[in-house]
Design an enzyme around this catalytic site. Structure first.
Site, short mmCIF file in Angstrom:
data_model
loop_
_atom_site.label_atom_id
_atom_site.label_comp_id
_atom_site.label_asym_id
_atom_site.label_seq_id
_atom_site.Cartn_x
_atom_site.Cartn_y
_atom_site.Cartn_z
N HIS A 203 0.92 -1.15 0.10
CA HIS A 203 0.13 0.14 -0.06
C HIS A 203 0.93 1.40 0.32
O HIS A 203 2.15 0.92 0.06
CB HIS A 203 -0.92 0.09 1.20
N HIS B 183 1.35 3.73 2.24
CA HIS B 183 1.77 4.49 3.03
C HIS B 183 3.24 4.88 2.96
O HIS B 183 3.93 3.86 2.58
CB HIS B 183 1.40 3.94 4.43
N ASP C 15 5.78 4.78 5.10
CA ASP C 15 6.71 3.63 5.63
C ASP C 15 6.70 2.40 4.63
O ASP C 15 7.65 1.62 5.22
CB ASP C 15 6.13 3.43 7.20
N HIS D 179 -7.33 -2.00 5.98
CA HIS D 179 -6.52 -1.14 6.40
C HIS D 179 -6.91 0.34 6.21
O HIS D 179 -8.07 0.41 5.53
CB HIS D 179 -5.01 -1.17 5.78
ZN LIG Z 1 3.01 0.52 7.70
ZN LIG Z 2 -0.24 1.52 6.62
#
Ligand SMILES: [Zn+2]
Ligand SMILES: [Zn+2]
Length: 426
Positions: free
Chosen positions: A83, A85, A87, A211
Site C-alpha cells: 500500500h 503509506h 513507511d 487497512h
Molecule cells: Zn505501515
Molecule cells: Zn499503513
C-alpha cells in the site's frame, strides 16, 4: 585470532530453527513502522529464490539497509508494494536510483532487465512524479503494473482515490510503458484475487487487506514438483521388455524414453508393457512434492479477505504494530487489552494476539511478526530481547502454539531465515 562473528542468542535460536542455506529465504531489512529509527528500519522484506531477489515494500532508507545486508541489490528483479503509506514506499525512488547507478558499469550492449514493480493504483503516479521532478536520470529501467480496484475497507477515509492525471504523458526517464495492469477476479462470495505473475517455479497472488487505505497482502506459492520415479521397480520390467519395446512407436530410437513416460503417469494411469505387465503411476512414482507457501501481509486490522489464498502457509509474515505493553510491563495508557486493541484497529493495525489468531485461522506453521511500533526496540540487548519474547508469547498463545516455543518469531532488522521444503530434510 578467531574472526568468527559472535552470534547473539537470538541469532543462535534462528540458526537452530531454520536452515542456514536454502534456495529460498527471507531477509527483513526493516521491521518498524512509521519512520525509521536507529534500531529499526521501516517495511522492506527480501524474498530470495535461487539467487533472484523480490522486494516486498520499500520504506524509507531501504537502499541503506540493502547495503548493510547480505542481499545483492543487482539481484532485485521485482518489487511488490502492499500500500502507499510512506513507511512502505518512501524508499522506492532512492532504491531505483541505487540500482541504476550500479548499472553504469555495464557495457552499453549488456541486456538490462527492467525492474517490475507491482502496487495499488497510484504507484505509477507516485514513482513517476518523484523521478520526473527530481530529474533522476540515473534510475534503473522499471515498469509499474498496478492492481486495479483494490477495495477500500476503511469507512472513515473515503477520499483516498489517487489522482490519475500524470505530470506528463511522456515517459519519464527509463520508465518502460509495456506495463500490464492487473484486474482482480471476484468469486461468488465476493472474494478478490489478483493473479500477479508466475515464473517457472513460483506463482504470486494478492488479495485485499483491511487497512486505512487500499492495501493488499501477497502470497508466494511454489509450484508442486512431480514425484520421484522408483527406478528399482521399473528397471527390471524395462529390461525384460527391452527388445519388444524397440517396436513401440516413439521408442524405436531410444528405448530409455520409457522412463520419462512412466514418470509422467498420473497415480491412476497405467502403462501396458509388451509382455503384458501393467504398472500404475501410484506404484512406481512417489506423490508429487508440495511447494512452499509464504504469505506477506500488508498493514492490516483483519486478514479476512486473504484467507482463501493464504491457507496452509509455511511462513506467515504479519504485522503486530501495538502490544499492551511498554518497557516490559503493561502499557498504563490503556485500562485494558481491549482498549488498546480498539485503538489499534481504528488505525488499521493489529496486536500480536490478532496476528496469532490469524495464523491459527490459516493453519500457518510459522508466524513472523514485524512492523512494530518504534517503541519496541529491535536491538539485541537482553532487555529488548525480553520485551520481544513477551510479544512472541502473546501471539503464540492466541495461535495455539506452545509458549516460549519455536513457531513465533518477532523479526529484527537483517534477520534471515531459510525456508526448506518439508521433504528436503528427509
Ligand atoms: Zn505501515
Ligand atoms: Zn499503513
Amino acid at each position: 585470532m578467531d574472526s568468527t562473528p559472535q552470534l547473539s542468542s537470538r541469532e543462535k535460536r534462528i540458526n537452530s530453527l531454520f536452515p542456514r542455506y536454502s534456495d529460498m529465504d527471507l531477509t527483513f531489512l526493516g521491521t518498524g513502522s512509521g519512520v525509521p529509527s536507529l534500531r529499526r528500519g521501516v517495511s522492506a522484506i527480501c524474498l530470495r529464490f535461487q539467487g533472484d531477489v523480490w522486494l516486498f515494500d520499500c520504506g524509507e532508507s531501504t537502499q541503506l539497509q540493502l547495503q548493510k545486508s547480505a542481499i545483492r541489490p543487482s539481484k532485485i528483479r521485482k518489487i511488490f508494494i502492499t500500500h502507499l503509506h510512506g513507511d512502505h514506499v518512501f524508499g522506492i525512488a532512492g532504491t531505483l536510483c541505487q540500482l541504476g547507478s550500479s548499472m553504469t558499469d555495464l557495457n552499453y550492449h549488456d541486456e538490462v532487465q527492467p525492474i517490475d514493480i507491482y502496487g495499488p493504483e497510484g504507484t505509477r503516479y507516485l514513482i513517476n512524479s518523484i523521478i520526473q521532478l527530481t530529474q533522476s536520470k540515473i534510475v534503473a529501467p522499471f515498469r509499474v503494473h498496478e492492481l486495479i480496484g483494490i477495495p477500500n475497507f476503511s469507512k472513515e477515509r473515503e477520499n483516498t482515490k489517487p489522482p490519475y492525471k500524470y505530470i506528463s504523458s511522456h515517459c519519464t526517464y527509463n520508465e518502460l510503458r509495456d506495463f500490464k495492469d492487473i484486474s482482480p477476479t471476484v468469486d461468488s462470495e465476493n472474494r478478490y484475487t489478483y493473479d500477479i505473475c508466475s515464473t517457472a517455479d513460483l506463482h504470486i497472488q494478492a488479495a485485499p487487506m483491511h487497512h486505512s487505505i487500499p492495501c493488499v497482502g501477497y502470497v508466494v506459492t511454489e509450484k508442486a514438483r512431480p514425484g520421484k520415479l522408483h527406478i528399482d521397480k521399473v528397471q527390471p520390467i524395462v529390461n525384460k521388455n527391452r527388445e519388444l519395446l524397440q517396436d513401440v512407436k516413439g521408442l524405436r530410437r531410444n528405448v530409455d524414453k520409457i522412463f520419462s513416460i512412466i514418470k509422467n503417469l498420473n497415480p491412476d494411469e497405467s502403462y501396458l508393457f509388451p509382455d503384458g505387465t501393467v504398472i500404475y503411476g501410484r506404484d512406481v512414482v512417489s506423490p508429487e512434492i508440495k511447494g512452499r507457501k509464504v504469505v506477506i501481509m500488508g498493514d492490516t486490522c483483519s486478514g479476512n479477505s486473504i484467507v482463501h489464498i493464504a491457507n496452509g502457509a509455511d511462513v506467515l509474515v504479519h504485522e503486530a504494530t501495538n502490544a499492551w505493553m511498554r518497557d516490559g510491563v503493561v502499557d498504563d495508557r490503556y485500562p485494558s487489552y481491549n482498549a488498546l486493541k480498539k485503538d489499534t484497529v481504528q488505525h488499521g493495525h493489529s496486536t500480536p494476539q490478532m496476528a496469532g489468531e490469524f495464523a491459527k485461522r490459516i493453519g500457518a506453521k510459522h508466524l513472523i511478526l514485524t512492523h512494530f511500533s518504534q517503541r519496541y526496540p529491535g536491538d539485541d540487548s537482553e532487555k529488548s530481547m525480553e520485551i520481544m519474547k513477551i510479544i512472541e508469547n502473546m501471539a503464540a498463545e492466541s495461535a495455539g502454539f506452545r509458549p516460549n516455543g519455536d513457531n513465533v518469531i518477532a523479526a529484527w532488522d537483517f534477520m534471515n531465515i531459510g525456508i526448506d521444503r518439508l521433504d528436503d530434510t528427509s
